[in-house]
Design a protein around this motif. Structure first.
Motif, short mmCIF file in Angstrom:
data_model
loop_
_atom_site.label_atom_id
_atom_site.label_comp_id
_atom_site.label_asym_id
_atom_site.label_seq_id
_atom_site.Cartn_x
_atom_site.Cartn_y
_atom_site.Cartn_z
N PHE A 20 0.84 -1.20 0.00
CA PHE A 20 0.00 0.00 0.00
C PHE A 20 0.88 1.26 0.00
N HIS A 21 1.94 1.20 0.82
CA HIS A 21 2.81 2.36 0.93
C HIS A 21 3.44 2.70 -0.42
N ALA A 22 3.80 1.66 -1.15
CA ALA A 22 4.48 1.88 -2.43
C ALA A 22 3.50 2.26 -3.54
N HIS A 23 2.28 1.69 -3.51
CA HIS A 23 1.42 1.86 -4.69
C HIS A 23 0.09 2.57 -4.41
N LEU A 24 -0.33 2.60 -3.18
CA LEU A 24 -1.67 3.16 -2.90
C LEU A 24 -1.56 4.16 -1.75
N LYS A 25 -0.76 5.19 -2.01
CA LYS A 25 -0.43 6.13 -0.93
C LYS A 25 -1.65 6.81 -0.30
N ASN A 26 -2.70 7.01 -1.08
CA ASN A 26 -3.86 7.74 -0.53
C ASN A 26 -4.82 6.85 0.25
N LEU A 27 -4.44 5.59 0.33
CA LEU A 27 -5.35 4.64 0.99
C LEU A 27 -4.76 4.22 2.34
N GLU A 28 -5.49 4.46 3.39
CA GLU A 28 -4.98 4.06 4.71
C GLU A 28 -5.37 2.60 4.96
N LEU A 29 -4.37 1.78 5.35
CA LEU A 29 -4.68 0.37 5.60
C LEU A 29 -4.77 0.12 7.10
N ILE A 30 -5.90 -0.42 7.54
CA ILE A 30 -6.05 -0.78 8.96
C ILE A 30 -6.10 -2.30 9.02
N CYS A 31 -5.26 -2.89 9.92
CA CYS A 31 -5.19 -4.35 9.99
C CYS A 31 -5.77 -4.82 11.32
N VAL A 32 -6.56 -5.88 11.27
CA VAL A 32 -7.11 -6.46 12.50
C VAL A 32 -6.92 -7.98 12.47
N MET A 33 -6.90 -8.56 13.69
CA MET A 33 -6.61 -9.99 13.81
C MET A 33 -7.85 -10.88 13.63
N ARG A 34 -8.99 -10.39 14.16
CA ARG A 34 -10.14 -11.29 14.25
C ARG A 34 -11.38 -10.72 13.56
N GLY A 35 -12.33 -11.63 13.33
CA GLY A 35 -13.59 -11.23 12.70
C GLY A 35 -14.33 -10.18 13.52
N ASN A 36 -14.37 -10.40 14.85
CA ASN A 36 -15.10 -9.44 15.69
C ASN A 36 -14.44 -8.07 15.67
N ASP A 37 -13.09 -8.06 15.64
CA ASP A 37 -12.40 -6.77 15.57
C ASP A 37 -12.77 -6.06 14.27
N ALA A 38 -12.91 -6.86 13.20
CA ALA A 38 -13.26 -6.27 11.90
C ALA A 38 -14.63 -5.61 11.99
N LEU A 39 -15.60 -6.30 12.61
CA LEU A 39 -16.95 -5.74 12.70
C LEU A 39 -16.96 -4.46 13.54
N ASP A 40 -16.18 -4.48 14.65
CA ASP A 40 -16.10 -3.27 15.48
C ASP A 40 -15.48 -2.12 14.70
N THR A 41 -14.38 -2.43 14.03
CA THR A 41 -13.68 -1.38 13.29
C THR A 41 -14.59 -0.80 12.21
N LEU A 42 -15.35 -1.65 11.56
CA LEU A 42 -16.26 -1.15 10.52
C LEU A 42 -17.32 -0.23 11.12
N SER A 43 -17.74 -0.55 12.37
CA SER A 43 -18.76 0.29 13.01
C SER A 43 -18.20 1.64 13.41
N TYR A 44 -16.98 1.62 13.95
CA TYR A 44 -16.50 2.85 14.58
C TYR A 44 -15.52 3.65 13.74
N GLU A 45 -14.90 3.02 12.74
CA GLU A 45 -13.89 3.77 12.00
C GLU A 45 -14.19 3.87 10.52
N GLY A 46 -15.41 3.50 10.13
CA GLY A 46 -15.75 3.49 8.71
C GLY A 46 -15.84 4.87 8.12
N PRO A 47 -16.12 5.03 6.84
CA PRO A 47 -16.36 3.95 5.89
C PRO A 47 -15.07 3.38 5.29
N PHE A 48 -15.13 2.14 4.87
CA PHE A 48 -13.97 1.49 4.25
C PHE A 48 -14.27 1.23 2.78
#
Ligand code: FE2
Length: 455
Positions: A20-48
């Motif tokens: 992402f850093h090399a090719h998609l500079k305008n896109l912020e990448l957020i990484c999560v470990m688990r499915g539940n973390d993904a659902l929380d992140t989508l609720s609170y930090e969206g839109p993705f």
């Protein structure tokens, strides 16, 4: 725009971050470990713009997670990544085939190819976002609805907007698209209190809400808390309807049905302390206040031996509509004529505030089977010592029925201000003693006192 990567291998995070850093500079990448973390992140930090799911994910099946994401956010671009075998084993083919914004990427990563897949997902999301972008609308054709009304549904048949300026709006909910409770909570966190919809749609929204609430209240098996919460939802609709549409048979029917709930609630809890400590106060707003005032009036009238349906109707209607014309929720705590908060209001706002009992009383006059409710409403801010408003009546000029409503009104306002707890109930009741042990206030006060003295 952001992208979300769900993967429990941290080395893979670094790999994607570098890409992402090399090719998609305008896109912020957020990484999560688990499915539940993904659902929380989508609720609170969206839109993705894109959600990338690694198919070797251990805690959640990738297809199940994608379905949960769609349930929560509506369709979003999802890219399943993994080895061909892993993708074949863990991604349901029918899910992949059903949505054109879902893609798969076979590992190992080839920078250009992978970036191409992500870019395609992002362009889908951007197009969607463009459709939801800022629009200029004629404010004359749009009506605000309190945000809380939208908790009743998970989709609505029309577009709903957030106001940015007097003429600029942004689409908040698209017609017939599923939205989540957390999406509404997000608006609340952003201090958005109203959503806007077109005038004719506004009426059908309210009428649908009335039907939905009435059906819930008809359920014999409704548990007490749910019954109270449904009454609170009803008051939100009643206030909105009265202000925007006026009085109709539909709203008369709903009001009657809500009033019928109060004796059921008192019957079930029996004791005042149980009523208070089980009351689901979340927002301390006018709707919650109205319902608690109605229940307390019912409790007091039962203990004073007033068991007629007529008395119940009067108190019920008064409780449901007395503050329907308060322009701001926070003004509900202004309880006497020279209250210091009045100094912060403009002359026009003070007029609106002083007039609110009169305006609600006029509405009460349009109900034929609720005689004298207009007086109760007009007097709901009078006080035994004459410091109330608008008339500044003294205790000897206030009837017992008005005194009961005034007491319930102020008791609930104080409870909402301090939160319902053992100590607040004791302090408020003690503090009320010198004020309300007079004239027609004496007996209803004694009922409250007796109801909480053993707590
Ligand atoms: Fe009021």
């Amino acid at each position: 725009m952001k992208a979300l990567f769900v993967c429990d291998e941290k080395e893979e995070w670094n790999l994607l971050r570098n890409l992402f850093h090399a090719h998609l500079k305008n896109l912020e990448l957020i990484c999560v470990m688990r499915g539940n973390d993904a659902l929380d992140t989508l609720s609170y930090e969206g839109p993705f713009g894109a959600i990338i799911i690694e198919c070797s994910l251990k805690d959640t099946n990738p297809s199940d997670l994608a379905e949960m994401i769609f349930d929560q956010t509506g369709p979003r671009p999802i890219i399943f990544v993994g080895t061909p075998t892993m993708i074949k084993d863990r991604v349901k083919e029918e899910f992949y085939n059903e949505y054109d914004m879902v893609s798969i990427y076979n590992k190992p990563y080839q920078a250009n190819q992978f970036i191409g897949v992500v870019a395609e997902a992002i362009s889908w999301a951007k197009k969607e976002e463009y459709e939801n972008s800022i629009v200029e609308l004629d404010p004359e054709n749009f009506v605000p609805l309190k945000l809380r009304n939208f908790y009743l549904y998970d989709s609505v048949p029309f577009d709903v907007y957030v106001e940015l300026t007097k003429t600029k709006f942004i689409k908040a909910i698209s017609a017939d698209k599923k939205y989540t409770q957390s999406a509404i909570q997000d608006f609340q966190k952003r201090n958005i209190r109203y959503l806007y919809l077109e005038k004719n749609e506004h009426l059908s929204f309210l009428e649908n809400s009335i039907l939905k609430i009435s059906k819930s209240l008809d359920l014999k098996t409704l548990e007490d808390k749910k019954r109270i919460q449904t009454c609170i939802a009803a008051v939100l609709v009643i206030h909105q309807y009265i202000r925007d549409v006026g009085i109709s048979d539909t709203i008369r029917g709903l009001i009657k049905k809500v009033i019928e709930q109060f004796p059921l609630i008192v019957q079930s809890y029996k004791d005042l302390d149980k009523i208070l400590f089980n009351f689901p106060s979340e927002h301390n707003d006018l709707a919650e206040q109205a319902v608690l005032k109605g229940i307390i009036c019912e409790y007091i009238s039962q203990h004073l031996g007033w068991k007629s349906d007529m008395t119940r109707s009067k108190f019920g209607l008064a409780a449901l509509i007395h503050d329907a014309f308060l322009e701001r929720e926070e003004w509900s705590t202004i309880t006497y004529r020279d209250h210091p908060d009045l100094d912060y209001l403009s002359a026009e706002q003070v007029d609106n505030f002083i007039e609110h009992p009169k305006r609600a009383a006029e509405i009460a006059r349009q109900f034929t089977h609720y005689p004298e409710t207009d007086f109760i409403i007009e007097e709901h801010h009078e006080l035994p010592d004459g410091n109330g408003f608008p008339q500044g009546l003294l205790a000897n000029k206030i009837t017992k029925i008005s005194a009961t409503f005034i007491l319930a009104n102020n008791f609930v306002i104080q409870l909402m201000l301090s939160g319902i707890s053992r100590s607040s109930v004791i302090n408020i009741t003690k503090g009320f003693k010198p004020i309300y042990s007079i004239g027609n206030f004496k007996e209803p006060y004694q009922v409250i006192y007796n109801g909480v003295k053993q707590i």
